[in-house]
Each structure stands twice: as structure tokens, then as C-alpha cells.
Design a protein around this motif. Structure first.
Motif, mmCIF file in Angstrom:
data_model
loop_
_atom_site.group_PDB
_atom_site.id
_atom_site.type_symbol
_atom_site.label_atom_id
_atom_site.label_comp_id
_atom_site.label_asym_id
_atom_site.label_seq_id
_atom_site.Cartn_x
_atom_site.Cartn_y
_atom_site.Cartn_z
ATOM 1 N N LEU A 485 113.924 -9.751 126.294
ATOM 2 C CA LEU A 485 114.031 -9.774 124.855
ATOM 3 C C LEU A 485 112.530 -9.041 124.516
ATOM 4 O O LEU A 485 111.711 -9.454 125.075
ATOM 5 C CB LEU A 485 114.015 -11.033 124.286
ATOM 6 N N ALA A 486 112.688 -8.191 123.533
ATOM 7 C CA ALA A 486 111.399 -7.751 123.154
ATOM 8 C C ALA A 486 111.489 -7.234 121.719
ATOM 9 O O ALA A 486 112.371 -6.918 121.113
ATOM 10 C CB ALA A 486 110.921 -6.565 124.005
ATOM 11 N N LYS A 487 110.286 -7.340 120.862
ATOM 12 C CA LYS A 487 109.994 -6.972 119.506
ATOM 13 C C LYS A 487 109.071 -5.992 119.368
ATOM 14 O O LYS A 487 107.937 -6.390 119.624
ATOM 15 C CB LYS A 487 110.134 -7.965 118.646
ATOM 16 N N ASP A 488 109.265 -4.579 118.763
ATOM 17 C CA ASP A 488 108.484 -3.689 118.520
ATOM 18 C C ASP A 488 107.598 -4.138 117.014
ATOM 19 O O ASP A 488 108.170 -4.667 116.193
ATOM 20 C CB ASP A 488 108.778 -2.262 118.407
ATOM 21 N N PHE A 489 106.409 -3.820 116.861
ATOM 22 C CA PHE A 489 105.423 -4.248 115.800
ATOM 23 C C PHE A 489 104.851 -3.045 115.365
ATOM 24 O O PHE A 489 104.222 -2.294 116.311
ATOM 25 C CB PHE A 489 104.507 -5.390 115.954
ATOM 26 N N ASP A 490 104.966 -2.424 114.130
ATOM 27 C CA ASP A 490 104.245 -1.233 113.668
ATOM 28 C C ASP A 490 102.892 -1.616 112.874
ATOM 29 O O ASP A 490 102.739 -2.717 112.036
ATOM 30 C CB ASP A 490 105.051 -0.547 113.002
ATOM 31 N N GLY A 491 102.088 -0.673 113.029
ATOM 32 C CA GLY A 491 100.966 -0.946 111.709
ATOM 33 C C GLY A 491 99.999 -2.245 112.254
ATOM 34 O O GLY A 491 99.131 -2.702 111.557
ATOM 35 N N SER A 492 99.945 -2.451 113.345
ATOM 36 C CA SER A 492 98.982 -3.730 113.789
ATOM 37 C C SER A 492 98.545 -3.567 115.295
ATOM 38 O O SER A 492 99.011 -2.796 116.049
ATOM 39 C CB SER A 492 99.714 -5.047 113.559
ATOM 40 N N VAL A 493 97.526 -4.476 115.626
ATOM 41 C CA VAL A 493 97.139 -4.484 116.874
ATOM 42 C C VAL A 493 98.234 -4.842 117.923
ATOM 43 O O VAL A 493 98.390 -4.230 119.158
ATOM 44 C CB VAL A 493 95.710 -5.293 117.149
ATOM 45 N N LEU A 494 98.958 -5.815 117.514
ATOM 46 C CA LEU A 494 100.059 -6.115 118.373
ATOM 47 C C LEU A 494 101.157 -5.322 118.449
ATOM 48 O O LEU A 494 101.623 -4.890 117.514
ATOM 49 C CB LEU A 494 100.658 -7.543 117.875
ATOM 50 N N LYS A 495 101.469 -4.510 119.554
ATOM 51 C CA LYS A 495 102.767 -3.484 119.494
ATOM 52 C C LYS A 495 103.814 -3.989 119.825
ATOM 53 O O LYS A 495 104.915 -3.432 119.548
ATOM 54 C CB LYS A 495 102.182 -2.254 120.416
ATOM 55 N N LYS A 496 103.849 -4.922 120.969
ATOM 56 C CA LYS A 496 105.265 -5.428 121.193
ATOM 57 C C LYS A 496 105.127 -6.932 121.991
ATOM 58 O O LYS A 496 103.988 -6.999 122.401
ATOM 59 C CB LYS A 496 105.738 -4.651 122.493
ATOM 60 N N LEU A 497 106.188 -7.646 121.689
ATOM 61 C CA LEU A 497 106.109 -9.061 122.245
ATOM 62 C C LEU A 497 107.345 -9.077 123.142
ATOM 63 O O LEU A 497 108.256 -8.639 122.702
ATOM 64 C CB LEU A 497 106.178 -10.086 121.165
ATOM 65 N N SER A 498 107.280 -9.530 124.324
ATOM 66 C CA SER A 498 108.305 -9.268 125.141
ATOM 67 C C SER A 498 108.516 -10.864 126.030
ATOM 68 O O SER A 498 107.510 -11.523 126.122
ATOM 69 C CB SER A 498 108.214 -8.580 126.278
ATOM 70 N N ALA A 499 109.627 -11.125 126.068
ATOM 71 C CA ALA A 499 109.817 -12.637 126.793
ATOM 72 C C ALA A 499 111.195 -12.395 127.745
ATOM 73 O O ALA A 499 111.983 -11.521 127.224
ATOM 74 C CB ALA A 499 109.955 -13.595 125.878
ATOM 75 N N GLY A 500 111.426 -13.272 128.732
ATOM 76 C CA GLY A 500 112.528 -13.276 129.571
ATOM 77 C C GLY A 500 112.735 -14.249 130.571
ATOM 78 O O GLY A 500 111.597 -15.082 130.891
ATOM 79 N N GLU A 615 101.890 -6.611 124.254
ATOM 80 C CA GLU A 615 101.243 -5.065 124.449
ATOM 81 C C GLU A 615 100.597 -5.081 123.129
ATOM 82 O O GLU A 615 100.735 -5.292 122.228
ATOM 83 C CB GLU A 615 102.418 -4.230 124.650
ATOM 84 N N TYR A 616 99.462 -4.659 123.314
ATOM 85 C CA TYR A 616 98.404 -4.418 122.299
ATOM 86 C C TYR A 616 97.794 -2.944 122.150
ATOM 87 O O TYR A 616 98.140 -2.391 123.159
ATOM 88 C CB TYR A 616 97.297 -5.272 122.238
ATOM 89 N N GLU A 617 97.346 -2.455 121.161
ATOM 90 C CA GLU A 617 96.495 -1.286 120.946
ATOM 91 C C GLU A 617 95.665 -1.150 119.720
ATOM 92 O O GLU A 617 95.852 -1.768 118.576
ATOM 93 C CB GLU A 617 97.838 -0.127 120.680
ATOM 94 N N VAL A 618 94.431 -0.910 120.139
ATOM 95 C CA VAL A 618 93.389 -0.870 119.313
ATOM 96 C C VAL A 618 92.868 0.754 119.030
ATOM 97 O O VAL A 618 92.312 1.181 119.814
ATOM 98 C CB VAL A 618 92.308 -1.707 119.736
ATOM 99 N N PRO A 619 93.007 1.038 117.897
ATOM 100 C CA PRO A 619 92.549 2.231 117.334
ATOM 101 C C PRO A 619 90.851 2.390 117.375
ATOM 102 O O PRO A 619 90.372 1.547 116.877
ATOM 103 C CB PRO A 619 93.101 2.724 116.067
ATOM 104 N N LEU A 620 90.414 3.381 118.006
ATOM 105 C CA LEU A 620 88.861 3.484 118.139
ATOM 106 C C LEU A 620 88.233 4.671 117.202
ATOM 107 O O LEU A 620 87.288 4.998 117.210
ATOM 108 C CB LEU A 620 88.361 3.518 119.540
ATOM 109 N N GLY A 621 89.351 5.358 116.513
ATOM 110 C CA GLY A 621 88.970 6.565 115.874
ATOM 111 C C GLY A 621 89.217 7.883 116.632
ATOM 112 O O GLY A 621 88.917 7.862 117.843
ATOM 113 N N GLY A 622 89.771 8.895 115.784
ATOM 114 C CA GLY A 622 90.050 10.059 116.353
ATOM 115 C C GLY A 622 91.219 9.990 117.510
ATOM 116 O O GLY A 622 92.024 9.158 116.943
#
Length: 964
Positions: A485-500, A615-622
Motif C-alpha cells: 500500500l502507498a500514498k503520494d503526497f504533493d507539496g510537502s517534504v514527505l512524497k510517499k508513505l508505503s507499507a506492506g 520517501e522524502y524530497e527537500v528542494p534546495l533552490g533551482g
């Protein structure tokens, strides 16, 4: 000559280019981290544009492989279908040799096998994300799966929490073709003929893929069927010098010579037959739901023999004037200082009931291997070990994939069964040869010269040694179900949570009999089976065996430059009715013997695993970002193991049941971080992984194989019920730069492995007979570290025809060391080459395609002969007594006798031409420079004490592909 061949092939590659071929787009298969690996997810029209099979060439397939590498959350290298098809790779193992950090070696069938990732063989193999295996092992025999059955291979060298545990070295995922990956009805027929230089036969290889998809009232449905068949003969000559012995004993009584105890020239001959069928049905039940049913079947059969001569220079003569002697000795400079027993071999360590140790009576000698010599009146075995082995694998699976509004779900169930049936038989005939001249060149590789007449005549042949008949069956099943199971997230540091979660139920069973019956007295009453009086020998001509009992062996390059010898026939020995002609000679009952209860085991293992990761993503600019994954996998494994241990009292043998019931838990954390900025990215990752013992390795039963030849050490095997799971902490780091359709990447890795399992032998005594018993054991620790440099580039900026050029390559450094207080502490891990590289030249233009690839690996530790009686260098001042009962004297430990494989490379090529969009023809060759596998004793830097010379096959191939 080799330079001319290389130059000619290079010129062909320069004027060639890639053909159009059906291949899966890199984005067609979902990344392993998504939990929907290998399943198509289509939009409302039922066809995802980036999942369609497209017509493409070499550079497109390599570009897609680079895209997979760049976008994966872990360290991954891939091969897509077009890449596999460009070289005449009959098996998956052969295709994998070009992946950075992957090592392969040649097996007895003269095929590439023994796949290792960064030097380690402990690989988890999956098919479309599902664990697969071969009978009782944790591994899947990759050479069983034809390469043409696959759409893509991913080699994951680091872990994520959603991956199935068990890949200490990494995970290899084999992805089969699916119908929704094709946009229109497709039929592809392939046919190929493969010719082996040594085998001198042409083997057929054919394949057929058919697929279509239809819009129906209940949604779109796609069906795909893919099958292949191949039969290939093989001949692999193996010249082996079995151990070294002092000449200062009978029959020579001459000081100073270091001579092989036994000299073998035993070609492996036979044929391998492969069958493979896979099918898939996909149903687009709704825009967000895809259901599927799929499965595969593979069959691998090896029918052949090892047969040739076994020259025995230390077999004395009894009651005859044919005195064994050595003459015409040309001195050599391959010398060692050693301890030799009265029999001229490595002295045994004797331990009394109080634990006091003493070394068998011996003397310190300096011995040199001659450059050449002639041996007169020595014994010659002309033997055969015929075998018929067949392995089948069947798997069926089904499930569904759901994707809507950022939610993802996958449920997958599968069942696999794997069976192996093995039978092999050994019988020896022999004679005395008037003369045999042995030449050792400057690297110790032997060449034999003897009159060919006696070898090809049955007039003087006698029956020798023992009759061996071995039967075994092994089977395994695996039911597994997996929910992700997984859920995508938009507009935040957290991009996806997965479990199984995953449940797996594994069952393994094994039974066998290994029967070895010596030649009855009076002919068998002498140790070398010529008898204490050679008048008692059993002449083959007196036994009334049919004329087809004997056949000529395959030509061997090291005997008379292609000589042959009469040997027992493979076809004869693989017939039960013919075996019943042999059994009475050895006073055995007719028919195959019953299975040995002491070698049977049954095992059941249930595992429950769950994971969670973010899964996470942190924008650093550019364009710069940092992303990655943090997760953990928790596993409970419950194993029940039942077997039997033979207990002998006097003349009575009973079988005591053995039972174990164990449960263990493992917690495997993982964390990755990736920095991306335009074309540049770098990674850091940490993970823990485990590897459970193979089921046969847990079987405590001891199997003894008594040698009825006093020149050959009796041997045996046994398991170890106390084996622990191997555990590894892994650290990976990469620097990657992507340039258009190319890239360059630098990776570093470090593995700290605890409870590493290795197999070694030590001498044990049973009924007064010494056996070298091989057992697996856990060593305290082992470390593996290294660097991988890889890249590929296409020279599109060049003018005209030159713009078709491309290049790819990799270079790996691996440094390993066994730690703890193990006898092999300080030595490298078995099978790990310190250096290996791949260099490839590509060309693609004007409807022609070409590829020229050279792979090379440096020397590596291959075989541990420490428990064998071979002589080895020693420190003359080392103690000759020891004690295990607490006194200051340390226990005696035999000096290691390790065999290394020399560094070697292979050159392969492929050239193809598209007659039109539907028809392609191609030619190719593997190992066209004739590389050999050469093993030597690693004694104080000496390279002239050869252990074996193995002639690797050179194969040429011609094929045609038709797409309708």
C-alpha cells in the motif's frame, strides 16, 4: 593470429550499427520501490504511452538502462531486452557478465554461470518481484532461464525496505514481457544455430512470442505467450594435477622431485537441453484497476559425462617385472621447502584421547617440479562418470494493481515448485603404459605424450577400483503472498508513505543414495586394484560385456595434441538394463539401490515480514534537491527441520531421527539520501541484510565417498545444523553525471559481514579410514569494500558515419578479507577478484548494428585443498606438537593449500543487419580469443605449480528474427 582476429572483428564492428528490435521502454516497468513492479498501469484507453513496446536499437536500450539507474532510489544497474538480444546470450547468466560489478565463471557445461554481485554469490533472485529458487537452495540457477524470455533485468546492489530479504550481495529481478507493453498484435519468431569450436556441433535455439489485446464489454484484455527451446552440445577439456607428492618414496625412491600424485585429462562432454514457456493475461477492469494471471515453466537437462584418463605415477607394480620408474628428468625451478611423510605426502595431525597433538613422522625436504620427465610402466585409469540431471521450475501467480488519486495498492499471490532428479555412475578400466612423457611449460601447464595405440585398444584393459551409482531427488515449493500500500503526497517534504506485508511458506525435501562398491577379491585385494599379484587382474575381454560398453573419449589438446582414449560409454551407463550387466560383476543385486535414510531431510519454513518506509524530497533552490527513503523491515522466520543420523554399532547401522524447531527475528533498517542538481547526482545509503542457510547445509548427516585408490584421498560431505543467518551492514555512496544519452558514475561500497558461511574440509576418521570431510561453517566476520567506475557515451557530434559510434565500460576494485580466528583469517573471500573491467565498442547506423565487448577479471581464490594430502610450503621452525587441553602449546593447524584462478578475459562480438522492418539477420561469437580457465597453487608467489587447465568454449552463432 589473435591480433588478426581482433582487428578483423573490430573493423566489422566499425561498419555496423543497431537494428530495429522490440524492447520494453525503461519507464514501462515500475520501479521496485513502488510495490507494483512489472505490472502495467494504463490510462483510460487501456494503454499507457510510455509502456508500449517500440522499435529501437542499441543506443536506445542503453539510454533506457541509464534512465533506470538515474531514477532508482537505490543503486541499480539494468539490462533491457534490446541489450540482451544484441549479443548471442543463451542464458541470463551470460547476459549479466556486462553489468558493472557482476562476475561470472564458466561451469562444466562450458557456459557462463556462478553469478556474483561484487564478488558475493549470496543473491536473491526474483521474477517480477517474486522470490524464486532452485529445489533446496536459496538461489535460482540463472543459467536455467533463457535470456530471450526476459524484457528486463535489474541488479539492485543496495536495499530498500520493500524488497524481499535474503540478498546479502543484492537482488536480481528478472522481468518477463507483458501483453499491455505491446500496442498492437505482435508475433516474433527467432531461430539461431550455435557452433562450439571444441564440441564441433551445431545446436538449435528457437523462440516464439505472440501477443494481442482486445477491447471487450468488461474492459481491455491482453494475452501473451512466449516460449523457447534449445539444445547445445558441450565439450570442456579439463587437465588436472591432483596434489603434489615427494619422489623420495616408492616407487621412485629418488630425492628432490615434486611430482603430481595423479594426472587427469578428463573432458566434460554432453548436451544441455532447455525449454521455457511463460504466459500472461492482463485485464484492465477499470481505469484504475488492472488484474493479472501469469506464470512460467523452465526445464534444464544436462546429459553427459566426465570421461578420459587418470594417470597415476605412484601406483607401484606388484609381482611383475614392469617396474615403475622416472627417467629423462629435466630439472625445473618451481621449488618449495616442505614437510613430507614417509608416504611422500603432507603429514597428518594425530590427536590422542587426551587431546595431545603430534605431527605424523616426516622430514623437511626441498622439492622442485621438473620441466619434463618420462614415467615408465605407470598405471592409467580410463574412466567415465556419466550423469543425467534434470531440473524443472513452475510458477503461477495472480493479483491486481490499483492506482487512483495518489493511492496505490497491489496484492500478489504465487506458487512455485522446483524439482531436480539426478543420477550418475562411475566405472574405471585401465592398463599400464610403457611410457608417458610429461612436459611442464614455464607456467606449469602439462602436456602429455604417449603412444596412442594402447589408449585406443581394448586388448590390455582391465577392470579397476570401484563401481559407483548415485541417485538423488530434491524438491521445493513456495507459496507467497504480498500486499503493498502507498500514498503520494504533493507539496510537502514527505512524497510517499508505503507499507506492506509478506507471508511465505517454503517446503524442501531431499533423498539420495550414494553407493560405492570395490572390485571384489582376488582382483580387488590390492590397494591400487591391480592386486597384490597382477596375475589376478580382471581382463575386460573376459567379462562378456557388449561392444557398445566402450567408446572413444573426446579429443584432448593436452594429450598428444588432440589424443583420445577408450572409455566406458555415456549411453551405456545411462541405461538401467546395461547397468544390470555390470552389477553382478561387483556382486550387487539387480536394479537401482534403495534410498539411504541417513541422507534424507524434510524442512518447512514460514516467514512473516512487514515493512514501512517514507520517501522524502527537500528542494534546495533551482534544480537542486535532496531526496531519499527511510524505512525498516521486520521479519519472523520459523523453521522445522527433520533428518536422520546414521549410528553404526558393530555391523549394525540404525538411523536416529534428528529434529530442530527454531524461530528468529530480524530487524533491517534502511536509509538513503540523494542529492540532485541537473545532470549531477550523488547518493549515500545504509542498510542491513540477511541470508539464511541453504537447507542442505543444515543437514547433519555425513556422506562418505571412500576412495579405493590409495593415491586419492577419501572424501565426504556433511551439513551443520548450528549454522546462523549471515548478517551484513552495507554502506554505499555514488557520484553520477549524465551527459545526454550517456553517463559516468563512480560508486564506493563497504560490507561488514557477520557469521559469514564458508565451506572447508578437515580430515576425520571413520572405521579407521581418513576422509576429508567438507562442512559449512560460520566465520566470525568478513569485510568487503570496493570502487566501481562505469559509463557509456555515444559520439553523436561526429560527422556522417562516425556519429554511429558509442562506447561503454566499467572498472571495479574489490578488496575482501576473512576475519576472526578462522583458519582462513587474513585471506580474501572465495571467488572475489580484486579487479575486473568491461570495455565495449558500439556502432549503429544505416541498418547495420555491431558490438564488441571485452570482459576481464583478475585472479581469485577458488578452491581450498588444505585437507588434502598435497605438499605445501612450511616454516621449518614451526612446532610439530600441540595440545588442545589447556597447556601453553597452541593447537596444530595445517598450513593452507589454496588454489587460485588466474586472471583472464573474454572477447565477444555481434553483427546484425535489418533486411527490412520485419526481418533481421545476425552473426556473433563468444570467447573468440580462446581464453582458458587456469588454476594454480598459490605457493609463495609461484605460478608454475598448476592445479588445472580448463578449455573454455568458443562459440559462433548465426540467427534470424522475424516480426509479424
Amino acid at each position: 593470429m589473435r591480433i588478426c582476429i581482433l582487428a578483423g572483428v573490430s573493423m566489422l564492428a566499425v561498419v555496423s550499427s543497431a537494428h530495429a528490435q522490440t524492447a520494453v521502454d525503461a519507464t514501462a516497468q515500475t520501479n521496485q520501490n513502488s510495490g507494483t513492479q512489472g505490472q502495467a498501469t494504463a490510462p483510460e484507453d487501456g494503454v499507457a504511452e510510455d509502456q508500449q513496446i517500440i522499435v529501437t536499437g542499441i543506443r536506445s536500450s542503453l539510454t533506457r538502462a541509464a534512465d533506470i539507474k538515474r531514477d532508482a532510489l537505490q543503486v541499480v544497474d539494468s539490462i533491457v531486452a534490446d541489450d540482451i538480444g544484441k549479443l548471442p546470450d543463451p542464458t541470463t547468466a551470460a547476459a549479466l557478465q556486462r553489468v558493472p560489478g557482476v562476475l561470472v565463471s564458466v561451469n562444466r557445461n562450458n557456459e557462463l554461470a556462478d553469478v556474483r554481485v561484487r564478488g558475493l554469490p549470496d543473491i536473491l533472485t526474483t521474477v517480477d518481484g517474486r522470490e524464486v529458487f532452485t529445489t533446496n537452495d536459496r538461489s535460482f540457477n540463472l543459467q536455467d532461464m533463457p535470456a530471450q524470455a526476459l524484457a528486463r533485468i535489474d541488479v539492485a546492489k543496495s536495499q530498500t525496505a520493500d524488497q524481499i530479504e535474503g540478498g546479502l550481495a543484492g537482488t536480481i529481478d528478472l522481468q518477463l514481457n507483458k501483453p499491455f507493453a505491446f500496442k498492437r498484435p505482435t508475433v516474433v519468431l527467432t531461430a539461431r544455430g550455435n557452433y562450439g569450436r571444441y564440441d564441433d556441433r551445431i545446436g538449435p535455439q528457437i523462440g516464439l512470442l505472440a501477443t494481442d489485446r482486445w477491447d471487450t464489454g468488461i474492459g481491455e484484455i491482453g494475452v501473451l505467450v512466449n516460449g523457447s527451446y534449445s539444445k547445445q552440445g558441450y565439450t570442456r577439456t579439463s587437465t588436472i594435477l591432483v596434489d603434489r607428492r615427494s619422489s623420495q618414496t616408492t616407487p621412485y625412491n629418488t630425492p628432490g622431485l615434486l611430482l603430481p600424485n595423479v594426472m587427469q585429462d578428463m573432458p566434460q562432454t554432453g548436451e544441455v537441453t532447455r525449454k521455457e514457456l511463460n504466459a500472461a493475461l492482463q485485464w484492465q477492469a477499470s481505469p484504475s484497476l488492472v488484474a493479472y494471471v501469469e506464470g512460467f515453466y523452465t526445464s534444464f537437462r544436462d546429459r553427459g559425462a566426465v570421461q578420459g584418463f587418470n594417470f597415476q605415477p605412484y601406483t607401484n607394480s606388484f609381482g611383475t617385472t614392469a617396474i615403475v620408474s622416472v627417467t629423462d628428468v629435466v630439472p625445473g625451478n618451481q621449488c618449495i621447502t616442505t614437510r613430507a611423510s614417509n608416504s611422500g605426502q603432507n603429514p597428518a595431525i594425530n590427536t590422542d584421547q587426551q587431546g595431545r597433538q603430534t605431527l605424523e613422522a616426516n622430514s623437511v625436504q626441498t622439492l622442485c617440479q621438473p620441466k619434463s620427465m618420462t614415467i615408465r610402466n605407470a598405471a592409467m585409469n580410463q574412466s567415465s562418470t556419466a550423469r543425467d540431471n534434470e531440473t524443472t521450475n513452475k510458477q503461477v501467480a495472480g493479483g491486481f494493481v490499483y492506482d487512483q488519486d495518489g493511492w496505490h495498492a497491489k496484492v500478489d499471490l504465487s506458487y512455485q515448485r522446483s524439482d531436480t532428479d539426478t543420477q550418475d555412475f562411475t566405472i574405471n578400466v585401465g592398463q599400464r603404459l610403457a611410457t608417458m612423457t610429461v612436459d611442464f611449460d614455464d607456467e606449469g601447464l602439462p602436456h602429455y605424450t604417449t603412444p596412442s595405440g594402447p589408449l585406443e585398444s581394448a586388448a590390455n584393459l582391465i577392470l579397476r577400483n570401484a563401481f559407483q551409482q548415485n541417485y538423488s531427488t530434491a524438491s521445493g515449493t513456495l507459496f507467497q503472498t504480498k500486499i503493498d500500500l502507498a500514498k503520494d503526497f504533493d507539496g510537502s517534504v514527505l512524497k510517499k508513505l508505503s507499507a506492506g506485508a509478506r507471508y511465505a511458506n517454503r517446503v524442501a525435501a531431499f533423498q539420495s543414495v550414494q553407493s560405492s562398491t570395490p572390485l571384489p577379491a582376488p582382483a580387488g585385494n590390492g590397494s591400487p586394484n591391480f592386486g597384490t599379484n597382477e596375475a589376478n587382474v580382471v581382463k575386460l575381454s573376459t567379462l562378456g560385456l557388449p561392444g557398445n560398453f566402450l567408446t572413444l573419449s573426446a579429443p584432448t589438446p593436452d594429450l598428444n595434441n588432440g589424443g583420445r582414449a577408450l572409455v566406458p560409454s555415456t549411453d551405456f551407463l545411462l541405461s538401467e538394463s546395461n547397468l544390470d550387466l555390470i552389477r553382478p560383476i561387483f556382486k550387487l543385486p539387480l536394479g537401482r539401490p534403495g534410498y539411504d535414510p541417513g541422507r534424507r531431510f524434510d524442512a518447512k519454513e514460514r516467514t512473516f515480514a512487514s515493512y514501512a518506509q517514507a520517501e522524502y524530497e527537500v528542494p534546495l533552490g533551482g534544480d537542486a534537491t535532496i531526496d531519499g527513503v527511510i524505512g525498516v523491515r521486520v521479519i519472523q522466520a520459523h523453521r522445522v527441520y527433520d533428518g536422520f543420523q546414521a549410528v553404526t554399532s558393530g555391523a549394525t547401522t540404525t538411523y536416529a531421527p534428528l529434529h530442530s524447531d527454531t524461530t528468529n527475528w530480524n530487524v533491517l533498517p534502511v536509509g538513503t539520501m540523494r542529492f540532485r542538481d541537473g545532470a549531477f547526482q550523488s547518493r549515500l545509503s545504509y542498510s542491513k541484510s540477511i541470508r539464511r542457510p541453504d537447507f542442505p547445509d543444515l543437514n547433519p548427516a555425513t556422506t562418505l565417498r571412500q576412495s579405493f585408490n590409495n593415491l586419492v584421498q577419501s572424501t565426504g560431505t556433511a551439513g551443520n545444523p548450528n549454522l546462523k543467518d549471515q548478517r551484513s551492514e552495507s554502506f554505499d555512496a555514488t557520484l553520477e553525471y549524465y551527459i545526454g544519452k550517456g553517463y559516468v558514475a563512480l560508486a564506493g561500497y563497504y560490507r561488514n559481514i557477520h557469521d559469514r558461511v564458508i565451506t572447508g574440509a578437515k580430515v576425520e576418521s571413520y572405521a579407521g579410514i581418513d576422509y576429508a570431510i567438507s562442512r559449512p561453517r560460520n566465520v566470525g566476520e568478513a569485510k568487503l569494500k570496493g570502487i566501481e567506475l562505469s559509463g557509456q557515451y555515444f559520439f553523436d557530434f561526429l560527422p556522417g558515419a562516425l556519429s554511429g559510434f558509442g562506447a561503454q565500460g566499467s572498472f571495479t576494485i574489490s578488496d575482501s578479507k576473512i576475519g576472526g580466528n578462522d583458519p582462513l583469517a587474513g585471506f580474501p573471500l572465495q571467488g572475489v577478484s580484486k579487479y575486473n573491467y568491461t570495455a565495449g565498442l558500439l556502432y549503429e547506423k544505416f541498418g547495420l548494428s555491431g558490438r564488441l565487448v571485452y570482459t576481464w577479471r583478475s585472479n581469485y581464490f577458488d578452491v581450498d585443498r588444505t585437507a588434502q594430502p598435497t605438499l605445501r610450503p612450511i616454516d621449518p621452525s614451526a612446532p610439530v606438537t600441540g595440545n588442545l587441553s589447556g597447556t601453553p602449546l597452541p593447537p596444530l593447524v595445517p598450513a593452507p593449500a589454496l588454489v587460485y584462478t588466474r586472471g583472464a578475459g573474454r572477447l565477444d562480438f555481434s553483427i546484425g543487419y535489418d533486411i527490412n522492418q520485419a526481418i533481421r539477420i545476425d552473426v556473433g561469437g563468444t570467447n573468440i580469443l580462446g581464453s582458458r580457465t587456469l588454476d594454480y597453487y598459490n605457493y609463495n608467489g609461484l605460478r608454475g605449480l598448476s592445479y588445472s587447465t580448463l578449455y573454455d568454449e568458443t562459440t559462433y552463432t548465426v540467427g534470424v528474427r522475424v516480426r509479424l
